[in-house]
Design a protein around this motif. Structure first.
Motif, short mmCIF file in Angstrom:
data_model
loop_
_atom_site.label_atom_id
_atom_site.label_comp_id
_atom_site.label_asym_id
_atom_site.label_seq_id
_atom_site.Cartn_x
_atom_site.Cartn_y
_atom_site.Cartn_z
N ILE A 1 0.85 -1.20 0.00
CA ILE A 1 0.00 0.00 0.00
C ILE A 1 0.89 1.25 0.00
O ILE A 1 1.88 1.32 0.72
N LYS A 2 0.46 2.23 -0.81
CA LYS A 2 1.18 3.51 -0.86
C LYS A 2 0.63 4.45 0.22
O LYS A 2 -0.55 4.80 0.20
N TYR A 3 1.50 4.85 1.15
CA TYR A 3 1.16 5.85 2.14
C TYR A 3 1.82 7.18 1.71
O TYR A 3 2.89 7.19 1.12
N GLY A 4 1.20 8.31 2.02
CA GLY A 4 1.78 9.60 1.71
C GLY A 4 1.49 10.02 0.27
O GLY A 4 0.81 9.32 -0.50
N GLU A 5 2.05 11.18 -0.09
CA GLU A 5 1.84 11.74 -1.43
C GLU A 5 3.17 12.19 -2.02
O GLU A 5 4.07 12.66 -1.30
N MET B 1 -4.87 -1.33 9.03
CA MET B 1 -4.33 -0.01 8.66
C MET B 1 -5.17 1.12 9.26
O MET B 1 -4.69 2.23 9.48
N LEU B 2 -6.43 0.81 9.53
CA LEU B 2 -7.29 1.83 10.13
C LEU B 2 -6.77 2.26 11.49
O LEU B 2 -7.11 3.34 11.99
N GLY B 3 -5.95 1.39 12.13
CA GLY B 3 -5.41 1.72 13.44
C GLY B 3 -3.94 2.10 13.41
O GLY B 3 -3.31 2.21 14.47
N ASP B 4 -3.38 2.31 12.22
CA ASP B 4 -1.98 2.71 12.14
C ASP B 4 -1.78 4.08 12.80
O ASP B 4 -2.58 5.01 12.59
N ARG C 1 5.20 13.96 8.99
CA ARG C 1 3.92 13.27 8.98
C ARG C 1 3.49 13.05 7.54
O ARG C 1 3.69 13.92 6.68
N ILE C 2 2.88 11.87 7.28
CA ILE C 2 2.41 11.56 5.94
C ILE C 2 0.96 11.12 6.01
O ILE C 2 0.45 10.74 7.09
N ALA C 3 0.28 11.16 4.87
CA ALA C 3 -1.15 10.84 4.83
C ALA C 3 -1.38 9.34 4.95
O ALA C 3 -0.73 8.53 4.28
N LEU C 4 -2.33 8.95 5.82
CA LEU C 4 -2.77 7.57 5.94
C LEU C 4 -4.02 7.41 5.08
O LEU C 4 -5.05 8.05 5.34
N PRO C 5 -3.97 6.58 4.03
CA PRO C 5 -5.09 6.47 3.09
C PRO C 5 -6.41 6.14 3.80
O PRO C 5 -6.44 5.50 4.86
N LEU C 6 -7.48 6.57 3.20
CA LEU C 6 -8.87 6.26 3.57
C LEU C 6 -9.34 6.89 4.88
O LEU C 6 -10.53 6.91 5.16
N GLY D 1 -8.27 10.07 6.36
CA GLY D 1 -8.20 11.51 6.57
C GLY D 1 -7.23 11.91 7.66
O GLY D 1 -7.19 13.06 8.07
N ARG D 2 -6.42 10.95 8.16
CA ARG D 2 -5.45 11.25 9.20
C ARG D 2 -4.04 11.31 8.61
O ARG D 2 -3.77 10.74 7.55
#
Length: 879
Positions: free
Chosen positions: A219-223, A238-241, A260-265, A267-268
């Protein structure tokens, strides 16, 4: 001669009033009656007031839900053999019986019964449910006790214990209180193995790992430049990462550490942290961190102060993030992967991806690592004491090569999660107050009362109470006479698979609760019972066996002897029905030989004549008897049950029944004083042999020994002692006699003669001690005197003697010559083929070692066959 038989196959009177056994041994007519008689007479009970030395073994307590399986039968046979021998040796012997309440297993059984009524335990409430379990135990639990009687277990039934009876519950509460006060029990949030089906924590050693087909999703995390790819087999977590972790020396990610990087799905955003736990060479070198749902991630979270987010409930249902909330964990996994794929976040997918997954050992449900508030035992000092007791020799592990496995465990033991979210079991004796107070209550203390005070809802791990078994069953914490007499236990006999579940727990608890005194002197580990092909027995494999079926068919003695004969210390035991049948044949052989002996006057009455009045045959068997007594003692003391059973088998069958009894037949036929002496020697040999065999095959030996001796019971007879009598000359003489008989029998068979076919023979026995045995040789080999016209067509030199046979007219010489010539040609062809292959360098370079070895074996056999067949052809009489 008085015979105690009760309702057991009652012997009729034979010649001269001597007892006569039935012609056949029928186990079903003997076993049940004998066992109940033993129990009624109190043979298996133990008296703490006795001045005899103590010998103590506890039964590894079977689950109250269980029934006898081959593993139980195996273990119980070994323990029963040990205790029966010690009882015969004059020890005050205690084999302590009992059952384990088996928290999870028992609760599952009763919950299934409730489900059939359309109810759950919550419909009843805790108190009523526990009462329902007690009711189930009274009505259906403990069927294994009756099955143990079938096997012949010599346990002290009056002392039967249950891990939740009043006395053992008191011991559990006492130990818990003491450990709590000593700071060895604490409560903390940790990652535990959670069963969504049983709804309880599971200890590490109760997890069954198996290879499952899953999926590995990257899975790709971040942008953009902040993108990091992580891989997981549990996408739903992953919802609890709460972080992504990389190795601090990994140049690829140094620019991201601390950002900090974006956690997909979700919004955190989550931080990227540097942690040496990460292997930069594995995968992408970056890992997702879910502290509430993975033990390694929890440790990373603790080091970096990360938040722990629980994203699923106790049943494995997702509890966060709208689109997935309410989905089962496996449903959520597919939905989340689909959502990530739609969002362009999937870098790679691999399925099926075979990986090791933990399952509940009770219900086989896939376990879920879960952050949970639980009770723990601080094991560092306890485990060290358990290791030291073995290292300094106070406790011996047998076989010794399993010691390292024990050390590997206790030296690296993690704190033990002892709480279970069940209703059936020992409830944690801690009360929580309205303002966060915590009070631990001992067995003689009153719990706090008043508004807001509640007892902890958890119960203790079943292994907590069974860990106290060696001393709680003897009345601890009271200073009882039983405890003073029978503790420490003499030995602990159990499977190596329980080294961590149970043995280590008993070591820790025993040393702690008994002020440093060991719980047992020896730990004797045995292996697992497998099928005849060495495969693990499992319902899924369809190769499980109900030992009761084999006991019904062949008798309990046959099953016991088969199990003992396969019991090499610490190694697994293959077993097949053919082997049980062979052991039944052995029991029949014991019966028939004893019956023959008694019909010919075998007796134990009177002293044995001095050695100078005994024949060489008598001196030989008495010499061999004492050697076997010494061997049996050595094997017992070393827990070498397989070698013990094998030695007794071959002595009884080969030497006593096949040789001594057969050699004695001519003496009995002749009658007179020699026959009386042989009858006394035969009685002595049978008496001792039956006593040696009794601990392993108790039923047939009890019937035969009481009939032979007229005494009360072999259970309470003296264990045989090695008198020291040895006669090497007699042993050498009978060995020569055996060589003659064996060689001539082999020759007769090779020549196609029937066993009962008589042949004229000349025996030339000059300068040997075999002359005294000529009558026996002729009787056993069906050899007639020479008579007129004798022609020595075959001459066999063996053991310093010469046996000349006249085979004229006994066989079709021409037909036999053709058969032998055909067999010789086949052997020569086999030899040539094997030599050709072994002479082929190209073949030897490619062939596996086992194939080459098989060909060498074939060559050796062919060469031996050629020599044998040529000898037979040369010894054929003239046509």
């Amino acid at each position: 001669m008085a015979v105690v038989t009760d309702n057991t196959q009652r012997p009729d009177s034979g010649p001269n009033g001597a007892p006569e056994l039935p012609t056949q041994y029928t186990p079903a007519e003997v076993e049940g009656t004998l066992y109940e008689r033993w129990v009624e007479r109190g043979y298996f009970e133990a008296d703490a007031k006795s001045d005899k030395p103590a010998y103590t073994i506890v039964i590894p307590p079977p689950n109250v839900t269980g029934s006898l399986h081959l593993g139980h039968a195996f273990e119980h046979t070994l323990i029963d053999a040990l205790t029966r021998r010690k009882r015969m040796q004059g020890y005050e012997t205690l084999w302590q019986p009992g059952m384990d309440h088996a928290g999870i297993a028992t609760q599952n059984v009763v919950e299934r019964e409730l489900a059939k009524e359309g109810k759950s335990r919550h419909d009843l409430g805790r108190e009523a449910f526990v009462e329902r379990v007690w009711q189930w135990k009274a009505e259906s639990g403990g069927q294994i006790a009756g099955q143990m009687r079938r096997l012949g277990n010599g346990v002290a039934w009056s002392r039967d214990r249950f891990t939740m009876d009043e006395g053992l519950s008191r011991a559990v509460q006492t130990v818990f209180k003491k450990m709590f006060d000593d700071g060895l029990i604490y409560r903390a949030e940790r990652i535990i193995n959670w069963c969504p089906r049983c709804l309880t924590a599971i200890s590490d050693i109760e997890v069954d790992y198996q290879d499952d087909d899953g999926e590995l999703v990257s899975i790709k995390y971040g942008e953009g430049d902040d993108t990091v790819v992580v891989a997981t087999t549990r996408a739903e977590t992953m919802l609890g990462d709460t972080a992504v972790a990389v190795h601090p020396d990994d140049e690829r990610y140094k620019h991201l550490v601390g950002r900090r990087i974006a956690l997909p799905l979700t919004g955190r955003t989550i931080p990227v942290v540097a942690d040496t736990h990460v292997d930069p060479e594995f995968g992408t070198g970056a890992v997702k961190v879910t502290p509430a749902h993975d033990p390694n991630d929890f440790a990373i979270g603790q080091r970096h102060g990360l938040e722990s987010l629980t994203v699923m409930d106790e049943r494995g249902v997702i509890t966060v993030h709208g689109p997935f909330e309410g989905l089962d964990r496996f449903e959520a996994r597919s939905a989340i992967v689909a959502a990530l794929r739609a969002d362009g976040r999937i870098a790679a997918e691999k399925r099926p991806y075979v990986h090791s997954v933990g399952h509940c050992s009770r219900c086989k449900t896939t376990l879920e690592p879960r952050l949970s508030l639980q009770w723990w035992v601080k094991v560092e000092t306890l485990a060290k004491a358990a290791g030291d007791a073995v290292r300094d020799g106070r406790v011996n592990i047998h076989p010794a090569d399993l010691s390292q496995r024990y050390f590997d465990w206790v030296d690296n033991l993690n704190d033990w999660c002892i709480s279970r979210q069940l209703w059936w079991g020992h409830r944690i004796p801690v009360w929580h107050g309205p303002n966060g107070e915590t009070v631990c209550v001992g067995p003689d203390e009153q719990p706090p009362s008043g508004e807001g005070w509640e007892q902890d809802t958890d119960v203790l791990d079943t292994w907590f109470s069974s860990g106290l078994w060696p001393f709680s069953t003897l009345g601890w914490p009271e200073k009882t006479a039983d405890l003073a007499k029978f503790y420490p236990n003499s030995a602990m006999v159990t499977g190596y698979d329980l080294m961590f579940f149970w043995v280590a727990r008993m070591m820790m608890f025993g040393l702690y609760a008994m002020d440093g005194e060991i719980p047992f002197h020896t730990i004797a580990f045995h292996g697992m019972v497998r099928d005849e092909h060495g495969k693990k027995m499992s319902k899924s494999f369809g190769n499980t066996v109900n030992p009761l079926d084999w006991m019904d068919k062949y008798g309990s003695d046959a099953l016991r002897f088969t199990l003992a004969r396969g019991a090499n210390p610490g190694t697994d035991v293959p077993i097949g029905e053919d082997w049980v049948q062979a052991s039944r044949n052995f029991a029949n052989k014991i019966w028939n030989a004893t019956r023959f002996a008694m019909m010919n006057g075998a007796t134990i009455e009177g002293e044995l004549p001095p050695a100078e009045q005994l024949s060489a045959t008598d001196r030989w068997i008495l010499s061999r008897l004492n050697t076997v007594v010494a061997e049996a003692d050595a094997y017992y003391d070393d827990y070498q049950f397989a070698k013990l059973a094998d030695a007794l088998y071959h002595f009884a069958w080969d030497e006593v029944f096949d040789w001594y009894v057969e050699l004695s037949k001519t003496t009995f036929m002749a009658g007179g004083d020699a026959a009386k002496v042989s009858a006394r020697v035969l009685g002595e040999v049978l008496d001792v042999t039956l006593r040696l065999l009794h601990p392993i095959v108790p039923f047939v030996t009890e019937t035969l020994w009481t009939t032979l001796t007229g005494r009360e019971s072999v259970v309470i007879a003296d264990w045989p002692a090695d008198s020291g009598f040895r006669d090497a000359a007699a042993e050498a003489e009978i060995e020569s006699l055996q060589q003659v008989i064996t060689e001539v029998r082999r020759f007769r068979s090779d020549q196609g003669l029937q066993p009962g076919q008589k042949v004229r023979a000349r025996l030339d026995l000059p300068g040997t001690q075999l002359a005294a045995h000529e009558a026996a040789i002729r009787q056993l080999l069906r050899l007639q005197p020479e008579g007129d016209g004798f022609s020595a067509t075959a001459t066999l030199p063996v053991a310093g003697a010469t046996v000349a046979l006249d085979l004229s007219g006994t066989i079709d010489v021409a037909a036999e010559g053709k058969r032998l010539a055909k067999d010789l040609a086949a052997a020569e062809k086999e030899k040539a083929q094997a030599e050709a292959k072994l002479g082929n360098e190209a073949f030897l370079a490619k062939a596996p070692d086992n194939v080459v070895e098989k060909i060498r074996t074939r060559l050796a056999k062919a060469e031996g066959d050629i020599v044998r067949l040529q000898d037979q052809i040369n010894n054929l009489p003239p046509a």
